[in-house]
Scaffold this motif. Structure first.
Motif, PDB file in Angstrom:
ATOM      1  N   THR A   1      36.951  42.135  43.993  1.00 45.99           N
ATOM      2  CA  THR A   1      38.045  42.784  43.277  1.00 45.99           C
ATOM      3  C   THR A   1      37.632  43.004  41.826  1.00 45.99           C
ATOM      4  OG1 THR A   1      39.041  40.637  42.784  1.00 45.99           O
ATOM      5  CG2 THR A   1      39.859  41.775  44.731  1.00 45.99           C
ATOM      6  N   THR A   2      38.403  43.822  41.133  1.00 44.54           N
ATOM      7  CA  THR A   2      38.157  44.061  39.720  1.00 44.54           C
ATOM      8  C   THR A   2      39.477  44.255  38.995  1.00 44.54           C
ATOM      9  OG1 THR A   2      36.997  45.401  38.081  1.00 44.54           O
ATOM     10  CG2 THR A   2      37.855  46.549  40.019  1.00 44.54           C
TER      11      THR A   2
ATOM     12  N   GLY B   1      39.249  46.001  36.200  1.00 42.25           N
ATOM     13  CA  GLY B   1      38.839  47.128  35.381  1.00 42.25           C
ATOM     14  C   GLY B   1      37.694  46.795  34.446  1.00 42.25           C
ATOM     15  N   THR B   2      37.510  45.516  34.126  1.00 47.24           N
ATOM     16  CA  THR B   2      36.403  45.120  33.251  1.00 47.24           C
ATOM     17  C   THR B   2      35.566  43.995  33.856  1.00 47.24           C
ATOM     18  OG1 THR B   2      37.789  43.523  32.074  1.00 47.24           O
ATOM     19  CG2 THR B   2      37.651  45.744  31.145  1.00 47.24           C
ATOM     20  N   THR B   3      36.122  43.272  34.820  1.00 43.84           N
ATOM     21  CA  THR B   3      35.441  42.123  35.416  1.00 43.84           C
ATOM     22  C   THR B   3      35.412  42.278  36.934  1.00 43.84           C
ATOM     23  OG1 THR B   3      36.247  40.711  33.633  1.00 43.84           O
ATOM     24  CG2 THR B   3      35.491  39.607  35.627  1.00 43.84           C
ATOM     25  N   ILE B   4      34.276  41.948  37.543  1.00 44.33           N
ATOM     26  CA  ILE B   4      34.169  41.922  39.000  1.00 44.33           C
ATOM     27  C   ILE B   4      34.356  40.479  39.445  1.00 44.33           C
ATOM     28  CG2 ILE B   4      32.629  42.215  40.979  1.00 44.33           C
ATOM     29  CD1 ILE B   4      31.220  44.426  39.391  1.00 44.33           C
ATOM     30  N   MET B   5      35.215  40.262  40.436  1.00 45.15           N
ATOM     31  CA  MET B   5      35.440  38.924  40.977  1.00 45.15           C
ATOM     32  C   MET B   5      35.037  38.921  42.451  1.00 45.15           C
ATOM     33  SD  MET B   5      38.996  38.611  38.985  1.00 45.15           S
ATOM     34  CE  MET B   5      39.021  40.397  38.868  1.00 45.15           C
ATOM     35  N   ILE B   6      34.270  37.928  42.850  1.00 40.75           N
ATOM     36  CA  ILE B   6      33.817  37.787  44.233  1.00 40.75           C
ATOM     37  C   ILE B   6      34.292  36.430  44.726  1.00 40.75           C
ATOM     38  CG2 ILE B   6      31.828  37.695  45.783  1.00 40.75           C
ATOM     39  CD1 ILE B   6      30.286  39.299  43.632  1.00 40.75           C
ATOM     40  N   ALA B   7      34.980  36.413  45.863  1.00 46.17           N
ATOM     41  CA  ALA B   7      35.499  35.153  46.412  1.00 46.17           C
ATOM     42  C   ALA B   7      35.415  35.199  47.927  1.00 46.17           C
ATOM     43  CB  ALA B   7      36.944  34.943  45.981  1.00 46.17           C
TER      44      ALA B   7
END
Length: 82
Positions: A37-38, A40-46
């Motif tokens: 997910t994002t 808009g400035t950060t990508i998050m991976i879970a």
């Protein structure tokens, strides 16, 4: 834990390398489904909820291969030789 990495190209895919220590902390093993997910400035991976540890670790895979080899080794060899 914090890790710096770069995006690499492999065939037609973009690859992000993640240190094993970080994967271990999150219970992520081979074939664990991930959600990306994002904001808009950060990508998050879970890991997908309830999917962590559903994959097979290398150690678990080696145990499975050893069990299959012990139980079916001679038959598999005959099939391979025929």
């Amino acid at each position: 834990m914090k890790q710096k990495t770069t995006i690499k190209k492999l065939n037609n895919k973009n690859i992000i390398e993640i240190d094993q220590e970080l994967l271990d902390q999150l219970g992520i093993v081979i074939n664990t489904q991930l959600v990306i997910t994002t904001d808009g400035t950060t990508i998050m991976i879970a890991p997908v909820k309830d999917d962590a540890k559903k994959g097979t670790s290398e150690k678990e895979f080696e145990v499975i291969v050893d069990e299959v080899t012990k139980a079916y080794g001679p038959v598999l060899k005959k099939l391979a030789d025929s």
